[in-house]
Design a protein around this motif. Structure first.
Motif, mmCIF file in Angstrom:
data_model
loop_
_atom_site.group_PDB
_atom_site.id
_atom_site.type_symbol
_atom_site.label_atom_id
_atom_site.label_comp_id
_atom_site.label_asym_id
_atom_site.label_seq_id
_atom_site.Cartn_x
_atom_site.Cartn_y
_atom_site.Cartn_z
ATOM 1 N N LEU A 111 34.099 126.544 6.420
ATOM 2 C CA LEU A 111 32.692 126.493 6.806
ATOM 3 C C LEU A 111 32.622 126.177 8.288
ATOM 4 C CD1 LEU A 111 31.232 124.574 3.759
ATOM 5 C CD2 LEU A 111 31.114 127.018 4.215
ATOM 6 N N LYS A 112 31.760 126.883 8.989
ATOM 7 C CA LYS A 112 31.682 126.752 10.443
ATOM 8 C C LYS A 112 30.246 126.470 10.879
ATOM 9 C CE LYS A 112 34.314 129.990 12.440
ATOM 10 N NZ LYS A 112 34.789 131.358 12.731
ATOM 11 N N GLY A 113 30.097 126.106 12.131
ATOM 12 C CA GLY A 113 28.774 125.866 12.690
ATOM 13 C C GLY A 113 28.066 124.730 11.991
ATOM 14 N N ALA A 114 26.794 124.917 11.724
ATOM 15 C CA ALA A 114 25.986 123.870 11.094
ATOM 16 C C ALA A 114 26.465 123.537 9.682
ATOM 17 C CB ALA A 114 24.519 124.295 11.054
ATOM 18 N N CYS A 115 27.164 124.452 9.030
ATOM 19 C CA CYS A 115 27.664 124.202 7.672
ATOM 20 C C CYS A 115 28.808 123.192 7.663
ATOM 21 C CB CYS A 115 28.147 125.498 7.022
ATOM 22 S SG CYS A 115 26.824 126.665 6.675
ATOM 23 N N HIS A 116 29.594 123.169 8.738
ATOM 24 C CA HIS A 116 30.726 122.248 8.820
ATOM 25 C C HIS A 116 30.212 120.820 8.957
ATOM 26 C CE1 HIS A 116 34.700 120.779 9.682
ATOM 27 N NE2 HIS A 116 34.233 120.166 10.753
ATOM 28 N N GLY A 117 30.490 120.018 7.962
ATOM 29 C CA GLY A 117 30.069 118.626 7.996
ATOM 30 C C GLY A 117 28.658 118.369 7.482
ATOM 31 N N CYS A 118 27.957 119.397 7.098
ATOM 32 C CA CYS A 118 26.599 119.222 6.566
ATOM 33 C C CYS A 118 26.673 118.517 5.209
ATOM 34 C CB CYS A 118 25.927 120.587 6.408
ATOM 35 S SG CYS A 118 24.347 120.534 5.538
ATOM 36 N N PRO A 119 25.786 117.544 4.965
ATOM 37 C CA PRO A 119 25.802 116.846 3.683
ATOM 38 C C PRO A 119 25.535 117.767 2.482
ATOM 39 C CG PRO A 119 24.218 115.828 5.199
ATOM 40 C CD PRO A 119 24.802 117.006 5.890
ATOM 41 N N MET A 120 24.867 118.872 2.723
ATOM 42 C CA MET A 120 24.554 119.806 1.632
ATOM 43 C C MET A 120 25.574 120.951 1.523
ATOM 44 S SD MET A 120 22.005 118.489 0.161
ATOM 45 C CE MET A 120 21.516 119.796 -0.934
ATOM 46 N N ALA A 121 26.621 120.897 2.316
ATOM 47 C CA ALA A 121 27.607 121.985 2.336
ATOM 48 C C ALA A 121 28.246 122.200 0.970
ATOM 49 C CB ALA A 121 28.670 121.721 3.387
#
Length: 73
Positions: free
Chosen positions: A38-48
């Motif tokens: 997962l890259k960009g805003a998805c990387h580390g997002c709590p909802m990923a």
């Protein structure tokens, strides 16, 4: 199966990109386990995790019945 998985990932990619994220196919194992990054805003997002399981994995399993799971690396 790698090409099929890549095509299915490309189906969901615009939705992720619309939110500032992206996804990259890393590998597909013989037992159907798909590894993605997962890259960009998805990387580390709590909802990923929810996006990965309820969105990406669900779509891949519907398109390709031999997919057993999708995991982020």
């Amino acid at each position: 199966m790698l090409e099929e998985v890549q095509k299915a990932i490309n189906d969901v990619r615009p939705s992720l990109q619309a939110d500032g994220g992206d996804i990259e196919l890393v590998s597909v194992s013989d037992d159907g386990k798909v590894l993605v990054k997962l890259k960009g805003a998805c990387h580390g997002c709590p909802m990923a995790h929810v996006t990965l399981k309820q969105g990406v994995e669900k779509h891949l399993k519907n398109k390709i019945p031999t997919v057993t799971s999708v995991e982020a690396v």
